[in-house]
Structure formats: structure tokens, C-alpha cells
Scaffold this motif. Structure first.
Motif, PDB file in Angstrom:
ATOM      1  N   LYS A 188       0.820  -1.221   0.000  1.00 53.05           N
ATOM      2  CA  LYS A 188       0.000   0.000   0.000  1.00 53.05           C
ATOM      3  C   LYS A 188       0.847   1.262   0.000  1.00 53.05           C
ATOM      4  O   LYS A 188       0.384   2.337  -0.372  1.00 53.05           O
ATOM      5  N   LEU A 189       2.068   1.144   0.405  1.00 57.53           N
ATOM      6  CA  LEU A 189       2.935   2.304   0.629  1.00 57.53           C
ATOM      7  C   LEU A 189       3.455   2.869  -0.685  1.00 57.53           C
ATOM      8  O   LEU A 189       3.878   2.133  -1.579  1.00 57.53           O
ATOM      9  N   SER A 190       3.440   4.182  -0.805  1.00 61.21           N
ATOM     10  CA  SER A 190       3.949   4.864  -1.989  1.00 61.21           C
ATOM     11  C   SER A 190       5.447   4.640  -2.148  1.00 61.21           C
ATOM     12  O   SER A 190       6.227   4.871  -1.227  1.00 61.21           O
ATOM     13  N   GLY A 191       5.859   4.193  -3.348  1.00 61.46           N
ATOM     14  CA  GLY A 191       7.282   4.049  -3.604  1.00 61.46           C
ATOM     15  C   GLY A 191       7.987   5.390  -3.635  1.00 61.46           C
ATOM     16  O   GLY A 191       9.151   5.507  -3.253  1.00 61.46           O
ATOM     17  N   LYS A 192       7.278   6.417  -4.064  1.00 58.75           N
ATOM     18  CA  LYS A 192       7.869   7.752  -4.188  1.00 58.75           C
ATOM     19  C   LYS A 192       8.185   8.368  -2.841  1.00 58.75           C
ATOM     20  O   LYS A 192       9.205   9.049  -2.680  1.00 58.75           O
ATOM     21  N   TYR A 193       7.303   8.142  -1.857  1.00 58.69           N
ATOM     22  CA  TYR A 193       7.462   8.817  -0.568  1.00 58.69           C
ATOM     23  C   TYR A 193       7.897   7.878   0.562  1.00 58.69           C
ATOM     24  O   TYR A 193       7.993   8.307   1.707  1.00 58.69           O
ATOM     25  N   ALA A 194       8.166   6.610   0.238  1.00 60.64           N
ATOM     26  CA  ALA A 194       8.489   5.648   1.299  1.00 60.64           C
ATOM     27  C   ALA A 194       9.837   5.936   1.941  1.00 60.64           C
ATOM     28  O   ALA A 194       9.970   5.943   3.169  1.00 60.64           O
ATOM     29  N   GLN A 195      10.852   6.160   1.112  1.00 60.69           N
ATOM     30  CA  GLN A 195      12.197   6.383   1.631  1.00 60.69           C
ATOM     31  C   GLN A 195      12.353   7.834   2.052  1.00 60.69           C
ATOM     32  O   GLN A 195      11.975   8.744   1.318  1.00 60.69           O
ATOM     33  N   MET A 196      12.898   8.015   3.236  1.00 64.58           N
ATOM     34  CA  MET A 196      12.993   9.356   3.800  1.00 64.58           C
ATOM     35  C   MET A 196      14.443   9.794   3.921  1.00 64.58           C
ATOM     36  O   MET A 196      15.320   8.984   4.235  1.00 64.58           O
ATOM     37  N   ASP A 197      14.661  11.066   3.689  1.00 61.32           N
ATOM     38  CA  ASP A 197      15.985  11.653   3.845  1.00 61.32           C
ATOM     39  C   ASP A 197      16.083  12.225   5.251  1.00 61.32           C
ATOM     40  O   ASP A 197      15.590  13.321   5.528  1.00 61.32           O
ATOM     41  N   HIS A 198      16.677  11.472   6.147  1.00 61.65           N
ATOM     42  CA  HIS A 198      16.717  11.885   7.547  1.00 61.65           C
ATOM     43  C   HIS A 198      17.688  13.046   7.753  1.00 61.65           C
ATOM     44  O   HIS A 198      18.789  13.057   7.220  1.00 61.65           O
ATOM     45  N   GLN A 199      17.242  14.009   8.555  1.00 67.07           N
ATOM     46  CA  GLN A 199      18.046  15.188   8.837  1.00 67.07           C
ATOM     47  C   GLN A 199      18.758  15.019  10.176  1.00 67.07           C
ATOM     48  O   GLN A 199      18.469  15.678  11.157  1.00 67.07           O
ATOM     49  N   GLY A 200      19.687  14.084  10.186  1.00 62.13           N
ATOM     50  CA  GLY A 200      20.421  13.828  11.426  1.00 62.13           C
ATOM     51  C   GLY A 200      19.927  12.575  12.132  1.00 62.13           C
ATOM     52  O   GLY A 200      19.067  11.841  11.656  1.00 62.13           O
ATOM     53  N   ARG A 201      20.499  12.353  13.313  1.00 57.06           N
ATOM     54  CA  ARG A 201      20.190  11.151  14.086  1.00 57.06           C
ATOM     55  C   ARG A 201      18.831  11.257  14.778  1.00 57.06           C
ATOM     56  O   ARG A 201      18.161  12.284  14.723  1.00 57.06           O
ATOM     57  N   ASN A 202      18.463  10.162  15.447  1.00 58.78           N
ATOM     58  CA  ASN A 202      17.260  10.116  16.268  1.00 58.78           C
ATOM     59  C   ASN A 202      17.676   9.972  17.725  1.00 58.78           C
ATOM     60  O   ASN A 202      18.627   9.257  18.042  1.00 58.78           O
ATOM     61  N   ALA A 203      16.970  10.637  18.599  1.00 60.50           N
ATOM     62  CA  ALA A 203      17.239  10.531  20.033  1.00 60.50           C
ATOM     63  C   ALA A 203      15.965  10.068  20.725  1.00 60.50           C
ATOM     64  O   ALA A 203      14.916  10.707  20.582  1.00 60.50           O
ATOM     65  N   MET A 204      16.047   8.949  21.438  1.00 59.24           N
ATOM     66  CA  MET A 204      14.882   8.478  22.173  1.00 59.24           C
ATOM     67  C   MET A 204      14.621   9.408  23.352  1.00 59.24           C
ATOM     68  O   MET A 204      15.528   9.740  24.116  1.00 59.24           O
ATOM     69  N   CYS A 205      13.376   9.839  23.482  1.00 58.04           N
ATOM     70  CA  CYS A 205      12.983  10.736  24.565  1.00 58.04           C
ATOM     71  C   CYS A 205      12.659   9.915  25.802  1.00 58.04           C
ATOM     72  O   CYS A 205      11.918   8.935  25.736  1.00 58.04           O
TER      73      CYS A 205
END
Length: 532
Positions: A188-205
């Protein structure tokens, strides 16, 4: 017939992060700080018995857990994270956080570790797949927006001569891990919008409750009104109608979720921060819990934009154990079961066409509509396990799942079927134990869960698909969806007096906590600029 009437200047519907930020911004910009009034001049109407919305921290037996959003994403441009970090540096009230990004471990239904393998090289071909998808969509302006599943199969078909049998098989598992970002199936997921360009790391809150509670102290407490479900928003356009309603521009009807009493709220501006999935109910004349009736109806551009967008359902199960294990890896990805016959189907394919795709489709997990009438097997779905031993030192696992599995499991939980849930995840967890280094052989602690899975003492399950004030999690794009149109139409608003905020109303940070945070600030500033 109303039971009472309240008069105020600004109403905020929903006390999640967007609503909290809007209220915080209004107060910080001196709105109503110097005005002596008998009633609050800003009201936050929240249907639940708590604040926070989809930011919800629960207490377990081992630790606390965020059952909703849990991370600060894109820390290079995340203003909420930066705000929390500055407060932490000054030793002021702020939530803790930990950088838990990890290469993690990927394992299959047999418990075999797939990554960091010098022969399989799964990470290498996974990276190549992602680059292939990116290049395909850059190759022509009108490239068809097909499903991510079809894009993966196109890569495998086109480059099968350069891939081993094992790589063909396991890419059909590792590629699906993207479902755990969007909360929906790769078909169901769009191939165009599935992959994301992450703006840096992730920090668990650790934890969002602290963020929510901190923000709620930064404006008057009497602005918040819990148990207040908004039923109707009416624009008072007729002069005589406004005069009879104390010269206010909007009339809002609320229902007390405890006693059913109806209150009329008269105001000049409203910021609607309810989730996209709940707001969508307003498009149709079908009664539903949480639905808001707009008079007049929502604008045509808003209606049209909703026809080209969807939402996912990212759910969680927390498994708490009574003894520690060795591994400090923070993330473990389960690929889901993969049919070995997919290798021959790819190798023998003569043309990339509908017949070929139907063959591959038949060998992979089917999609389901929202109404699930049959039992689902979790072994067929990719899952993400977050290892708390590597984060807080507590023997707990937080498992993320996607629709349709989320809907199925949350429905079981609502029927008090926790033992059933334990049983159906048992084979996956036993394989995970091999990689955790968990010695569980005779570890029975007397709980009903340890009889099923040694050492397990408690489970906690999310309920986002059942909760009428969330109905899922966040925005997700299907093929041919256009997320830009939705965010633009909602940013324009219903009018200058009826505004919208939330993760679905903004492009930078869409689907993220900080996106909702920024949208609340945006709408507060809009009202301040227009009010004065």
C-alpha cells in the motif's frame, strides 16, 4: 439544547503537542497575561481525561514507556529537541534523551542473523535498492507513483543477474522494514514517498510525559478543560446571529464525556489539532465518536486533498521480563517469513508485467482492508524490537508493528486476550532470545505470562486504532497520494478564524512530534498577527 455557555477569545481543540505549543506561544507572546478576566481567554478543549494526545507515557513493572511517539527525529533541524537540550544544559526542567540509533541485528523466521554477513552482504544490496528507487523517481518528471512493493520487485527483476539467491530472498524481508516507519504494508505504501531523507540522528525521549508536563506549566492551568469532546464548529456569518451570540464569530458545541452535558463555547478563533484520521470523519455526514461537524462544511480544497492521502497505524507491545540478558544492541529487526519459491519466481520471470507481479504477490503476505475478519500470523510481518537493556538497563522489549497487524492485535487486547497475544508472538521472541543472550530455560515467576514464555512478567499493548480520538497514528502515503496538497490546504485553513495544526498540516516534520510542535507555533503566530 445547551446546559451552559462559555465565552472566550481563542479555542484550541486537542491538548496534544500542537495544542500545547499553540497555548505556550500565545502566553509567551503576552496574550492575556495582563488582562484581568473572570474566565480564561484561551480554552484548550480535550476529549480525553489526560493531556498529551498521542504522546502517552505509561508505567510498567520495570520502567516507564512511551506507548505513542518515542523519539526526537531529525535532530539537526528539530526545534523541540533543541529546546529540550538547552533546558538540560541549564539544569532546568527537561526530559532526558539518549541517542539509540544502532545498526542493530536483522533475523529471519528461523532465527538466523542476516546482517554483518560477509557472504550475504545484505546491507550493501539494501543500500543499492534504495539508490535504485531514488534514481527511478528522478529519471523522469511523470514517473508513475507505484507501490514500494512494486519498486522492490522491479529492482530484483532488473538486477537479478547480479544478485545471489539469498539476496533475492532476503531483500524481500529487509526492504519491508520500512513499513515500521510508516505503519502500513509495503504493498500500500507509496514508492515515491516511502524512503525518507533523515536530517540527522534520532534521540529516544525519556520520556515525553516530562515534555508534556513541562509545557503545560508554561501557561495558566485553567486554560485546559478535559472531558470536552467537540461536536460542532459553526461560523457565525450573519450579523444578527453574531449579535445574539455576544458579538463572537464562532460557536462551538462540546459534550462532557463524563456526564453528557452540552456546553456552548463562543469565541473568535479556533485551532483544530485533532489527528488527520479523526478530522477526515468531518468530510462525511456519518455520526462517529470524535467527529466534528463544521458549519459550513469544510472547504472544497480540504475535501479534495483528503482524497489523496492516507494514514498508518503504528502499534506497540511492551514485553517486560524479570531478569537481564547480555546484549546491549538497541534494535532488532525481524524480517517476517519469506517464501523460498520467490527465488525461482524472480529467476524465471521473462517480463516485468502484471502476470509476473501477480505471481510474486501470491508468494508474499497479502494486504487486508481495515476490517480484519481472519486471524493474522505475526510471523508473516516485519517487526522492530527496541532493547531497553541497551537504553535504560531494564529487561524489557518494546515491539513496533504496523497495520493490519496493529489493528488485529489491538482488537485482541481490547478483548482481554493478552495470553493469546503472548502465544502468537512466542516463536519470534524465542528466536530473538538467541541474539539477546537471554537464559530463560526454567525462569517461571508465577505470572500467567511466564507459563507461556519463561521470564515474562507483564505485557502492555497500545490501543491507537481503537481510541476514537486517534484512529491510527500518523500520515502515510499510498501510490498517487499527494501529501503536499493536504498540508497546504490545512495551513490555509477553513478561514482566517478556523485554523488547523498537527503533524499532517506541515511538510517539514510531517509525521513527527516536532512537525506538530512547529505547526502549533505557526497557528498561534497567525492568530496573534491577525488578532491585533
Amino acid at each position: 439544547m445547551t446546559d451552559s455557555t462559555i465565552e472566550t477569545k481563542i479555542v484550541i481543540i486537542g491538548c496534544g503537542i500542537a495544542g500545547l505549543k499553540a497555548a505556550q506561544e500565545l502566553y509567551q507572546q503576552k496574550f492575556c497575561q495582563d488582562v484581568v478576566e473572570t474566565a480564561p481567554q484561551v480554552l484548550i478543549l480535550e476529549a480525553r481525561d489526560r493531556i498529551g494526545g498521542r504522546l502517552y507515557t505509561v508505567d510498567g513493572l520495570n520502567d516507564r514507556y512511551d506507548i505513542g511517539a518515542a523519539w526526537h527525529h531529525d535532530i539537526l533541524r528539530n526545534p523541540l529537541f533543541q529546546e529540550e537540550h538547552e533546558l538540560k544544559k541549564k539544569n532546568l526542567t527537561a526530559s532526558k534523551y539518549i541517542f539509540d540509533d544502532d545498526y542493530g541485528i536483522i533475523f529471519d523466521e528461523m532465527g538466523t542473523k542476516l546482517n554483518h554477513d560477509k557472504d550475504l552482504k545484505l546491507e550493501v544490496v539494501q543500500n543499492e535498492l534504495e539508490k535504485f528507487v531514488e534514481l527511478e523517481y528522478f529519471s523522469e518528471l511523470e514517473y508513475p507513483n507505484t507501490s514500494y512493493f512494486k519498486m522492490v520487485q522491479k529492482y530484483l527483476f532488473r538486477y537479478k543477474d547480479f544478485l545471489t539467491d539469498a539476496q533475492i530472498k532476503y531483500l524481500n524481508g529487509s526492504a519491508r522494514c520500512i513499513e515500521l516507519w510508516h505503519g502500513t504494508n509495503w504493498k500500500k505504501l507509496s514508492g515515491k514517498y516511502a524512503q525518507m531523507d533523515h536530517q540527522g540522528r534520532n534521540a529516544m525521549c525519556l520520556f515525553y510525559k516530562d515534555v508534556v508536563d513541562r509545557m503545560a506549566t508554561e501557561f495558566p492551568l485553567d486554560w485546559i478543560k478535559l472531558h470536552s469532546q467537540v461536536c460542532q464548529i459553526k461560523a457565525l456569518k450573519d450579523k444578527q446571529e453574531r449579535i445574539s451570540n455576544r458579538n463572537r464569530n464562532l460557536e462551538i458545541l462540546t459534550k462532557d464525556t463524563k456526564n453528557g452535558k452540552i456546553t456552548k463555547v463562543l469565541c473568535d478563533y479556533v485551532i483544530v489539532t485533532i489527528p488527520q484520521s479523526v478530522l477526515e470523519q468531518s468530510l462525511y455526514d456519518v455520526p462517529a465518536p470524535g467527529r466534528i461537524e463544521f458549519i459550513p462544511k469544510l472547504n472544497q480544497d480540504i475535501y479534495d486533498s483528503f482524497q489523496n492521502i492516507h494514514y498508518g497505524a503504528l502499534g506497540k507491545i511492551i514485553f517486560e521480563f524479570d531478569s537481564a540478558w547480555e546484549s546491549k544492541h538497541t534494535r532488532f529487526y525481524y524480517t517476517g517469513a519469506i517464501n523460498n519459491n520467490i527465488i525461482d519466481a524472480v529467476r524465471n520471470g521473462q517480463a516485468f508485467n502484471g502476470e509476473y507481479l501477480n505471481k510474486i504477490d501470491s508468494l508474499t503476505t497479502p494486504t487486508y482492508n481495515n476490517t480484519i475478519t481472519e486471524q493474522l500470523d505475526p510471523q508473516n510481518y516485519p517487526l522492530l524490537f527496541v532493547n531497553y537493556m541497551g537504553i535504560t538497563g531494564k529487561p524489557s522489549l518494546v515491539m513496533l508493528m504496523q497495520d493490519p497487524l496493529t489493528s488485529y492485535i489491538e482488537k485482541l487486547n481490547a478483548q482481554d486476550e493478552k495470553a493469546t497475544i503472548c502465544n502468537i508472538f512466542k516463536p519470534i521472541l524465542l528466536n530473538l532470545f538467541k541474539h539477546l543472550g537471554y537464559a530463560h530455560a526454567n525462569n517461571h515467576n508465577g505470572s500467567i505470562y511466564s507459563e507461556i514464555l519463561p521470564g515474562l512478567k507483564n505485557i502492555i499493548v497500545s490501543n491507537w486504532t481503537i481510541d476514537p480520538y486517534s484512529l491510527g497514528s500518523f500520515t502515510a502515503c499510498y501510490p498517487d497520494d499527494d501529501p503536499i496538497e493536504l498540508s497546504l490546504s490545512l495551513e490555509r485553513g477553513q478561514s482566517m478564524r478556523i485554523r488547523f495544526a498537527g503533524e499532517h498540516t506541515i511538510m517539514d516534520g510531517a509525521g513527527c512530534v516536532y512537525g506538530a510542535f512547529e505547526s502549533g507555533k505557526r497557528e498561534a503566530q497567525y492568530i496573534l498577527n491577525n488578532y491585533f
